[in-house]
Design an enzyme around this catalytic site. Structure first.
Site, PDB file in Angstrom:
ATOM      1  N   ASP A   1      -2.986  -1.507  10.627  1.00  0.00           N
ATOM      2  CA  ASP A   1      -3.351  -1.115   9.287  1.00  0.00           C
ATOM      3  C   ASP A   1      -3.659  -2.723   8.625  1.00  0.00           C
ATOM      4  O   ASP A   1      -3.716  -2.584   7.506  1.00  0.00           O
ATOM      5  CB  ASP A   1      -2.381  -0.352   8.507  1.00  0.00           C
ATOM      6  CG  ASP A   1      -0.956  -1.154   8.601  1.00  0.00           C
ATOM      7  OD1 ASP A   1      -0.797  -2.149   9.095  1.00  0.00           O
ATOM      8  OD2 ASP A   1       0.047  -0.389   7.899  1.00  0.00           O
TER       9      ASP A   1
ATOM     10  N   LYS B   1       0.953  -1.221   0.199  1.00  0.00           N
ATOM     11  CA  LYS B   1       0.113   0.028  -0.100  1.00  0.00           C
ATOM     12  C   LYS B   1       0.895   1.266  -0.024  1.00  0.00           C
ATOM     13  O   LYS B   1       2.004   1.176   0.442  1.00  0.00           O
ATOM     14  CB  LYS B   1      -1.030   0.079   1.170  1.00  0.00           C
ATOM     15  CG  LYS B   1      -0.177  -0.124   2.784  1.00  0.00           C
ATOM     16  CD  LYS B   1      -0.020   1.379   3.110  1.00  0.00           C
ATOM     17  CE  LYS B   1       0.654   1.250   4.601  1.00  0.00           C
ATOM     18  NZ  LYS B   1       1.598   2.172   4.879  1.00  0.00           N
TER      19      LYS B   1
HETATM   20  O1  C5P Z   1      -0.452  -1.830  15.418  1.00  0.00           O
HETATM   21  P1  C5P Z   1       1.054  -2.027  14.749  1.00  0.00           P
HETATM   22  O2  C5P Z   1       1.862  -2.894  15.324  1.00  0.00           O
HETATM   23  O3  C5P Z   1       1.155  -2.008  13.366  1.00  0.00           O
HETATM   24  O4  C5P Z   1       2.014  -0.652  15.346  1.00  0.00           O
HETATM   25  C1  C5P Z   1       3.508  -0.658  15.620  1.00  0.00           C
HETATM   26  C2  C5P Z   1       3.604   0.712  16.467  1.00  0.00           C
HETATM   27  O5  C5P Z   1       3.330   2.003  15.813  1.00  0.00           O
HETATM   28  C3  C5P Z   1       2.611   0.866  17.592  1.00  0.00           C
HETATM   29  O6  C5P Z   1       3.102   0.068  18.789  1.00  0.00           O
HETATM   30  C4  C5P Z   1       2.665   2.395  17.889  1.00  0.00           C
HETATM   31  O7  C5P Z   1       3.872   2.564  18.658  1.00  0.00           O
HETATM   32  C5  C5P Z   1       2.905   2.807  16.758  1.00  0.00           C
HETATM   33  N1  C5P Z   1       1.564   3.249  15.858  1.00  0.00           N
HETATM   34  C6  C5P Z   1       0.886   4.400  16.562  1.00  0.00           C
HETATM   35  N2  C5P Z   1      -0.106   5.045  15.832  1.00  0.00           N
HETATM   36  C7  C5P Z   1      -0.971   4.039  14.891  1.00  0.00           C
HETATM   37  C8  C5P Z   1      -0.419   3.124  14.222  1.00  0.00           C
HETATM   38  C9  C5P Z   1       1.028   2.730  14.909  1.00  0.00           C
HETATM   39  O8  C5P Z   1       1.330   5.105  17.311  1.00  0.00           O
HETATM   40  N3  C5P Z   1      -2.028   4.589  14.439  1.00  0.00           N
END
Ligand code: C5P
Length: 316
Positions: free
Chosen positions: A157, A20
């Site tokens: 995501d 993406k």
């Molecule tokens: O949810 P995911 O594991 O993909 O996100 C990794 C990290 O990115 C989260 O632990 C957070 O620190 C940060 N993040 C965030 N806000 C989002 C997506 C991700 O702060 N909307």
């Protein structure tokens, strides 16, 4: 995507997991748990990992997972994509088995092409593709609401990749409003070759945001309505307005080489230049494939840097 029975009770499917691109990303708030509330247009690209997913119902739950790199895979320096239980696709299968009412054995063969830690959603896309494949092979095993919940647990995501098509994405990445009539864009993607960790980029944004003006919720909506259904010549002003990434200053702080790559894309004729997700992949939008191709032949990236032509898709 094609499904086929491989033996009695077995079903198998080959499925693509597209990258993406974020066309703009505004940070519009921070939740109590530290996650950031976003507004972003996500579009799938014609560049994808590939999965072969086979499910055998009524078996002792078991996951047989193998990952290999495609010959044309792009790798990010110093990043080893986990090839076992920690791989997000593997975790998606286990999550599906645990959350569903079915007992099944699943075999996955993942062919990696997309780089990790590059702002292109490669790992999340693999997880989304696994859930799409299992839903198609075993309809009714996992209710759609539980599937969306599982996707959000796997990553902010992943939900987008349950049905990858151009969409306005809000919340922390889990609220998805598909965008019809989205223009097809010709892109040159470029990356200095450095991995950027999403949590580290958000943490750098937290530090910097004290001195930055925060985006207001809704700032993405003006250019969006001008873009949908626009003629090819009318897209450039609203696209330039849309392609603003609030994480760019934070990413540039961690990866100073980004500025030079973005400057090159502009100098090589890109009408609009932006950064995807938390970087370090940046992109130029060109008027045609030929223009993007010409830019690729002239761009100079260091030894670990890479570039790639890509096109946006209207559906993944
Ligand atoms: O949810 P995911 O594991 O993909 O996100 C990794 C990290 O990115 C989260 O632990 C957070 O620190 C940060 N993040 C965030 N806000 C989002 C997506 C991700 O702060 N909307």
């Amino acid at each position: 995507m094609a499904g086929s029975p491989t033996a009695e009770g077995r079903q198998a499917i080959r499925i693509l997991a597209p990258a993406k691109l974020n066309l703009g990303l505004r940070v519009v708030g921070v939740r109590n748990d530290g996650y950031h509330c976003l507004e972003s247009v996500f579009v799938p690209l014609d560049w994808a990992d590939e999965l072969w997913v086979e499910a055998v119902p009524n078996r002792t739950p078991e996951v047989d997972f193998e990952m290999k790199r495609a010959e044309d895979a792009v790798q990010t320096r110093a990043i080893e994509i986990p090839d076992g239980e920690m791989n997000l696709a593997h975790r998606a299968v286990r999550g599906f088995i645990e959350a569903s009412d079915c007992s099944l054995a699943v075999r996955i063969r993942l062919t990696k092409r997309l780089p990790a830690a590059a702002g292109l959603g490669g790992g999340s896309s693999d997880a989304g593709a696994v859930l799409r494949a299992l839903n198609q092979l075993l309809p009714g095993c996992l209710a759609p609401e539980r599937c969306r919940h599982l996707a959000c647990e796997l990553g902010a995501d992943v939900a987008f990749f349950l049905d990858p098509r151009p969409a306005l994405v809000t919340g922390i990445g889990e609220q998805i409003d598909p965008l019809e009539d989205w223009p097809i864009l010709h892109l040159l993607l470029a990356n200095p070759g450095d991995a950027l960790s999403t949590p580290e980029v958000f943490a750098a944004w937290d530090e910097l945001s004290v001195s930055l003006t925060q985006s207001r919720s809704g700032s993405t909506l003006g250019p969006l309505s001008a873009l949908r259904g626009a003629s090819a010549s009318a897209i450039w002003d609203p696209l330039a307005e849309l392609v603003v990434n609030d994480l760019e200053p934070a990413a540039k702080r961690l990866c100073p080489g980004l500025s030079g790559v973005m400057d090159q894309l502009s100098q090589l004729g890109a009408r609009v230049v932006g950064m995807s997700g938390s970087g370090a992949t940046v992109f130029g939008v060109y008027e045609s494939l030929e223009e993007a191709n010409k830019a690729q032949s002239q761009i100079a990236l260091g030894g670990t840097g890479w570039s790639r032509l890509a096109r946006t898709l209207s559906a993944g």
